[in-house]
Structures are given as C-alpha cells and as structure tokens.
Design a protein around this motif. Sequence first.
Motif, PDB file in Angstrom:
ATOM      1  N   ILE A 167     -98.960  -9.143 -18.853  1.00 29.76           N
ATOM      2  CA  ILE A 167     -97.988  -8.958 -17.707  1.00 29.76           C
ATOM      3  C   ILE A 167     -98.086  -7.037 -17.771  1.00 29.76           C
ATOM      4  O   ILE A 167     -97.714  -6.304 -19.418  1.00 29.76           O
ATOM      5  N   THR A 168     -98.520  -6.078 -17.172  1.00 28.67           N
ATOM      6  CA  THR A 168     -98.631  -4.820 -17.504  1.00 28.67           C
ATOM      7  C   THR A 168     -97.290  -4.130 -16.389  1.00 28.67           C
ATOM      8  O   THR A 168     -96.489  -5.270 -15.452  1.00 28.67           O
ATOM      9  N   VAL A 169     -96.692  -3.591 -17.389  1.00 30.36           N
ATOM     10  CA  VAL A 169     -95.166  -3.126 -16.869  1.00 30.36           C
ATOM     11  C   VAL A 169     -94.998  -1.567 -16.140  1.00 30.36           C
ATOM     12  O   VAL A 169     -96.062  -0.658 -16.761  1.00 30.36           O
ATOM     13  N   THR A 170     -94.384  -1.229 -14.794  1.00 29.51           N
ATOM     14  CA  THR A 170     -94.567   0.051 -14.692  1.00 29.51           C
ATOM     15  C   THR A 170     -93.269   0.781 -14.283  1.00 29.51           C
ATOM     16  O   THR A 170     -92.409   0.037 -13.868  1.00 29.51           O
ATOM     17  N   LYS A 171     -93.311   1.755 -15.411  1.00 27.94           N
ATOM     18  CA  LYS A 171     -91.979   2.237 -15.027  1.00 27.94           C
ATOM     19  C   LYS A 171     -91.432   3.239 -14.368  1.00 27.94           C
ATOM     20  O   LYS A 171     -92.594   4.137 -13.953  1.00 27.94           O
ATOM     21  N   SER A 172     -90.611   4.168 -14.437  1.00 24.70           N
ATOM     22  CA  SER A 172     -90.413   4.799 -13.468  1.00 24.70           C
ATOM     23  C   SER A 172     -90.452   6.406 -13.809  1.00 24.70           C
ATOM     24  O   SER A 172     -90.405   6.409 -15.313  1.00 24.70           O
ATOM     25  N   GLN A 173     -90.592   7.367 -13.753  1.00 24.10           N
ATOM     26  CA  GLN A 173     -90.981   8.442 -14.404  1.00 24.10           C
ATOM     27  C   GLN A 173     -89.767   9.741 -15.456  1.00 24.10           C
ATOM     28  O   GLN A 173     -89.968  10.011 -16.067  1.00 24.10           O
ATOM     29  N   GLU A 174     -88.071   8.737 -15.198  1.00 24.77           N
ATOM     30  CA  GLU A 174     -87.339   9.744 -16.189  1.00 24.77           C
ATOM     31  C   GLU A 174     -87.059   9.294 -17.049  1.00 24.77           C
ATOM     32  O   GLU A 174     -86.528  10.008 -17.944  1.00 24.77           O
ATOM     33  N   VAL A 175     -87.769   8.303 -17.706  1.00 32.03           N
ATOM     34  CA  VAL A 175     -87.598   7.833 -18.970  1.00 32.03           C
ATOM     35  C   VAL A 175     -89.239   8.010 -19.526  1.00 32.03           C
ATOM     36  O   VAL A 175     -90.145   7.389 -18.789  1.00 32.03           O
ATOM     37  N   GLU A 176     -88.822   7.908 -21.309  1.00 31.94           N
ATOM     38  CA  GLU A 176     -90.366   7.640 -21.854  1.00 31.94           C
ATOM     39  C   GLU A 176     -90.337   6.128 -22.533  1.00 31.94           C
ATOM     40  O   GLU A 176     -89.570   5.360 -22.413  1.00 31.94           O
ATOM     41  N   TRP A 177     -91.564   5.436 -22.300  1.00 32.12           N
ATOM     42  CA  TRP A 177     -91.628   4.045 -23.034  1.00 32.12           C
ATOM     43  C   TRP A 177     -90.983   3.757 -24.996  1.00 32.12           C
ATOM     44  O   TRP A 177     -90.977   3.002 -24.484  1.00 32.12           O
ATOM     45  N   VAL A 178     -90.519   4.824 -25.188  1.00 31.72           N
ATOM     46  CA  VAL A 178     -90.174   4.546 -26.027  1.00 31.72           C
ATOM     47  C   VAL A 178     -88.963   4.060 -25.810  1.00 31.72           C
ATOM     48  O   VAL A 178     -88.310   3.184 -27.019  1.00 31.72           O
ATOM     49  N   GLU A 179     -88.235   4.669 -24.372  1.00 37.57           N
ATOM     50  CA  GLU A 179     -86.806   4.570 -24.870  1.00 37.57           C
ATOM     51  C   GLU A 179     -86.340   3.169 -24.421  1.00 37.57           C
ATOM     52  O   GLU A 179     -85.547   2.118 -24.401  1.00 37.57           O
ATOM     53  N   ILE A 180     -87.649   2.107 -24.112  1.00 38.37           N
ATOM     54  CA  ILE A 180     -87.021   1.267 -23.275  1.00 38.37           C
ATOM     55  C   ILE A 180     -88.460   0.170 -23.463  1.00 38.37           C
ATOM     56  O   ILE A 180     -88.215  -1.028 -22.858  1.00 38.37           O
ATOM     57  N   GLN A 181     -89.575  -0.106 -24.110  1.00 41.79           N
ATOM     58  CA  GLN A 181     -90.089  -1.200 -24.414  1.00 41.79           C
ATOM     59  C   GLN A 181     -89.998  -1.896 -25.346  1.00 41.79           C
ATOM     60  O   GLN A 181     -90.600  -3.246 -24.722  1.00 41.79           O
ATOM     61  N   ASP A 182     -89.203  -2.206 -26.038  1.00 37.81           N
ATOM     62  CA  ASP A 182     -88.873  -2.754 -26.945  1.00 37.81           C
ATOM     63  C   ASP A 182     -87.868  -3.921 -25.901  1.00 37.81           C
ATOM     64  O   ASP A 182     -88.165  -4.900 -26.230  1.00 37.81           O
ATOM     65  N   LYS A 183     -87.200  -3.041 -24.965  1.00 38.62           N
ATOM     66  CA  LYS A 183     -86.272  -3.627 -24.626  1.00 38.62           C
ATOM     67  C   LYS A 183     -86.716  -4.897 -23.446  1.00 38.62           C
ATOM     68  O   LYS A 183     -86.745  -5.931 -23.184  1.00 38.62           O
ATOM     69  N   VAL A 184     -87.808  -4.393 -23.301  1.00 37.01           N
ATOM     70  CA  VAL A 184     -88.871  -5.084 -22.330  1.00 37.01           C
ATOM     71  C   VAL A 184     -89.685  -6.419 -23.187  1.00 37.01           C
ATOM     72  O   VAL A 184     -90.049  -7.802 -22.670  1.00 37.01           O
ATOM     73  N   LYS A 185     -90.317  -5.516 -24.085  1.00 36.83           N
ATOM     74  CA  LYS A 185     -90.793  -6.724 -24.706  1.00 36.83           C
ATOM     75  C   LYS A 185     -90.347  -7.545 -25.228  1.00 36.83           C
ATOM     76  O   LYS A 185     -90.570  -9.201 -25.093  1.00 36.83           O
ATOM     77  N   ASN A 186     -88.592  -7.305 -25.211  1.00 43.30           N
ATOM     78  CA  ASN A 186     -88.026  -8.426 -25.947  1.00 43.30           C
ATOM     79  C   ASN A 186     -87.838  -9.669 -24.749  1.00 43.30           C
ATOM     80  O   ASN A 186     -87.869 -10.884 -25.760  1.00 43.30           O
ATOM     81  N   HIS A 187     -87.832  -9.392 -23.932  1.00 40.90           N
ATOM     82  CA  HIS A 187     -87.281  -9.840 -22.554  1.00 40.90           C
ATOM     83  C   HIS A 187     -88.535 -10.988 -22.228  1.00 40.90           C
ATOM     84  O   HIS A 187     -88.304 -12.598 -22.436  1.00 40.90           O
TER      85      HIS A 187
END
Length: 200
Positions: free
Chosen positions: A75-95
């Motif tokens: 699954i490829t997830v695209t985020k907004s530019q306002e945040v860095e992946w390190v801030e949200i990647q664990d939340k997305v992965k765990n979900h």
Amino acid sequence: METTDKTKAPKYNVHIYLESNPNPNSLKFVTNLVLIPEGESFDFPDAESAAHAPLAQELFELAHVERVFYMSNFITVTKSQEVEWVEIQDKVKNHIKSFLEEGKAILVNEAVANGTAINEEDSETVKKIKGILDEYIRPAVEQDGGAISFHSYDEGVVKVLLQGSCSGCPSSTVTLKAGIENLLKTMLPGEVNEVEAESV
C-alpha cells in the motif's frame, strides 16, 4: 483451570516494512500478504474515491494522508508536505497492520481495478503499446510504489495514468519523457510521437 481470552488474537500474522521511493511525500508499506491480484491496482486520490475501500477510508481519516494506492502486496500512502514521514509513519503502519490482522477486506462491492489488459477491440498499435507498458515499464514503476496504465492513443499521442507514488512526484515528468516516451518512440517508430500523463 485458567482460560485465556483469544478474541484479541490476530487472524493473520502481518509483517510490514517500509520502502521509500522517488516521491518524497510517498511511502510504500510492504506486507507479507498478497492484497491485490497480480496485474491489478487501485488508486484513491481522495476520500470520496475510496467508497469501496474500507482501509483507504480509514487511512484518509488520519491527519496528513492525501492519497492511498493498493497493489500486489503493498500500500503506497502519500502525505501532505507539512509533515515529515518520521512524524506519522508509525501511526500509518500500525493502522494498516491492525486492519489486516483482523482479516477485514480492504475492498468491498464494485471496486474497479486499473490495468493495461489488452482487449480484442484494440488496434494493433494500442496492443503493442500496452504490451510494452506491461513488460518493460510497469515492473520498474511498481518497484517505486506506483503504477502506470494505458489511457488512450490518438494520432501518435499516448496518454497514460500515473498512480500511487508516481502521481505528483517531482521526477515523474522526467520518467515520463526521458524513459517512457523514448522507449515507446524507439520501439514503435512512426507510431508514437509523444507521451502525456493524464491526471486522475
């Protein structure tokens, strides 16, 4: 005798690892499960398009998720530019992990796959274009967490759909012109003059 509560035991043992790709705003969440049949892909550019995709709907509810793409075992997830992946990647992965471990369907009802399947009604040129996209280009694009599918062909102009990490990627224009267009022009001289991306 002590009883154990097995209601919370996962149905599947899901492992997920992350892969970056040329689009800095996209991240590939690769699982140990086959999620989508070979050759099919599903691209959700917004929450409205994910009506038949429960996991994508839930991911869109997470802050900063802008696009979700399913293919094969990732699954490829695209985020907004306002945040860095390190801030949200664990939340997305765990979900994703907990959703898959519960054995829930990631697609329901009439979800329609994207693809480059050859139809009998296709012209010879279109069949050749689809064959080249499928054999030479699709595997490389998949590696980067995206997909490419044939859109149309008219008077030497090929239009393709770029999905997943390829959509909105800074380097996708270079890939399109330097890679895909050059290859099709070389392999189909006189039949292909230009390749354009059709936005989804």
